[in-house]
Design an enzyme around this catalytic site. Sequence first.
Site, PDB file in Angstrom:
ATOM      1  CD  GLU A   1      -2.734   1.364   2.469  1.00 58.73           C
ATOM      2  OE1 GLU A   1      -3.781   2.015   2.372  1.00 58.73           O
ATOM      3  OE2 GLU A   1      -2.350   0.842   3.541  1.00 58.73           O
TER       4      GLU A   1
ATOM      5  CD  GLU B   1       2.308   8.168   5.169  1.00 60.23           C
ATOM      6  OE1 GLU B   1       1.292   7.700   4.654  1.00 60.23           O
ATOM      7  OE2 GLU B   1       2.652   9.364   5.038  1.00 60.23           O
TER       8      GLU B   1
ATOM      9  CG  ASP C   1      -2.065  13.611   0.100  1.00 55.89           C
ATOM     10  OD1 ASP C   1      -2.996  13.488   0.925  1.00 55.89           O
ATOM     11  OD2 ASP C   1      -0.868  13.448   0.399  1.00 55.89           O
TER      12      ASP C   1
ATOM     13  CE  LYS D   1      -3.557  26.121  -5.836  1.00 55.29           C
ATOM     14  NZ  LYS D   1      -2.863  26.494  -4.625  1.00 55.29           N
TER      15      LYS D   1
ATOM     16  CB  THR E   1      -8.604   3.831   4.694  1.00 54.94           C
ATOM     17  OG1 THR E   1      -9.329   5.001   4.333  1.00 54.94           O
ATOM     18  CG2 THR E   1      -8.453   2.927   3.486  1.00 54.94           C
ATOM     19  CD  GLU E   2      -6.416   4.705   9.899  1.00 54.16           C
ATOM     20  OE1 GLU E   2      -6.176   4.510   8.681  1.00 54.16           O
ATOM     21  OE2 GLU E   2      -5.816   4.094  10.804  1.00 54.16           O
TER      22      GLU E   2
ATOM     23  CD  GLU F   1     -13.468   3.000   2.577  1.00 54.80           C
ATOM     24  OE1 GLU F   1     -12.275   2.603   2.645  1.00 54.80           O
ATOM     25  OE2 GLU F   1     -14.357   2.351   2.004  1.00 54.80           O
TER      26      GLU F   1
HETATM   27  N1  SAM Z   1      -4.498   5.796   2.999  1.00 51.92           N
HETATM   28  C1  SAM Z   1      -4.810   6.462   4.252  1.00 51.92           C
HETATM   29  C2  SAM Z   1      -6.299   6.505   4.475  1.00 51.92           C
HETATM   30  O1  SAM Z   1      -7.048   6.260   3.524  1.00 51.92           O
HETATM   31  O2  SAM Z   1      -6.721   6.742   5.617  1.00 51.92           O
HETATM   32  C3  SAM Z   1      -4.203   7.880   4.287  1.00 51.92           C
HETATM   33  C4  SAM Z   1      -4.764   8.855   3.290  1.00 51.92           C
HETATM   34  S1  SAM Z   1      -3.951  10.469   3.355  1.00 51.92           S
HETATM   35  C5  SAM Z   1      -5.076  11.509   2.542  1.00 51.92           C
HETATM   36  C6  SAM Z   1      -2.657  10.276   2.160  1.00 51.92           C
HETATM   37  C7  SAM Z   1      -1.386   9.713   2.736  1.00 51.92           C
HETATM   38  O3  SAM Z   1      -0.477   9.453   1.682  1.00 51.92           O
HETATM   39  C8  SAM Z   1      -0.685  10.667   3.708  1.00 51.92           C
HETATM   40  O4  SAM Z   1      -0.394   9.983   4.913  1.00 51.92           O
HETATM   41  C9  SAM Z   1       0.584  11.061   2.963  1.00 51.92           C
HETATM   42  O5  SAM Z   1       1.668  11.325   3.809  1.00 51.92           O
HETATM   43  C10 SAM Z   1       0.822   9.850   2.092  1.00 51.92           C
HETATM   44  N2  SAM Z   1       1.599  10.121   0.862  1.00 51.92           N
HETATM   45  C11 SAM Z   1       1.419  11.162   0.016  1.00 51.92           C
HETATM   46  N3  SAM Z   1       2.302  11.108  -0.990  1.00 51.92           N
HETATM   47  C12 SAM Z   1       3.067  10.001  -0.768  1.00 51.92           C
HETATM   48  C13 SAM Z   1       4.163   9.422  -1.449  1.00 51.92           C
HETATM   49  N4  SAM Z   1       4.655   9.979  -2.552  1.00 51.92           N
HETATM   50  N5  SAM Z   1       4.706   8.292  -0.944  1.00 51.92           N
HETATM   51  C14 SAM Z   1       4.225   7.744   0.193  1.00 51.92           C
HETATM   52  N6  SAM Z   1       3.185   8.249   0.887  1.00 51.92           N
HETATM   53  C15 SAM Z   1       2.615   9.369   0.410  1.00 51.92           C
END
Ligand code: SAM
Length: 211
Positions: free
Chosen positions: A42, A67, A116, A120, A190-191, A193
């Site tokens: 993941e 992560e 994320d 933009k 997920t959290e 979700e």
């Molecule tokens: N997947 C989790 C959930 O659904 O609850 C977290 C969603 S959160 C919006 C997005 C996560 O992706 C963040 O913790 C961020 O640090 C991580 N993330 C963003 N870009 C990343 C990258 N290039 N490599 C690894 N993690 C990344």
Amino acid sequence: MRNKPWADGYIKAHSDYIVTDPKNWLGKWQDRFEKKQPLNVEVGTGKGQFIIRNAQEHPEINYIGVELQKSVIATALRKFMEAPLPNLQFVLTDGADLDEIFLADEIQKIFLNFSDPWPKKRHAKRRLTSPNFLKNYQKVLAPQGDIEFKTDNRGLFEYTLVTMNHFPMTFDYVSLDLHQSPENETNIETEYEEKFSPNGPIYKLIAHFNS
Ligand code: SAM
């Protein structure tokens, strides 16, 4: 998430379950697990609920949660340490480096959950489903492997359908409202979700590379 002063020490103290120098583990990931078995990864694992529950439900699969943020992965690790499992490891790194960390064809499935959106246009390259990321996933995914992607962000979902279609990839499953579909019976939330699904639909797709 705010900086957590305990994160560094906690990560160092639990180095059996978390890797902070992933390039040194190229070709050796299976040594970190009790059993050599298929590997699912993941990217953007957040606080870890999804990958921990997957690992609990599927002891026949090895899992790695990748992560980028130290304080976030330390929180996932702390949750995991309440009941450690032999088939889950965490990796603190940028998912953009996946092809420098894993061998070709090494991964069976890549999960991207609530990535994320980077709305933009000038930030489009940072989206985890942009063509550069897809190129890396293709290298490390096994020929029969696939990508499972969930989001509540309609714009990111539309973008992902287009980039995957152009790559080209083939869609094996698409839902515009996962929680109202029969597949929701086996869905692991997920959290994000849990937090955002009351506000609107959850979109999901499963896709594989054409060659
Ligand atoms: N997947 C989790 C959930 O659904 O609850 C977290 C969603 S959160 C919006 C997005 C996560 O992706 C963040 O913790 C961020 O640090 C991580 N993330 C963003 N870009 C990343 C990258 N290039 N490599 C690894 N993690 C990344």
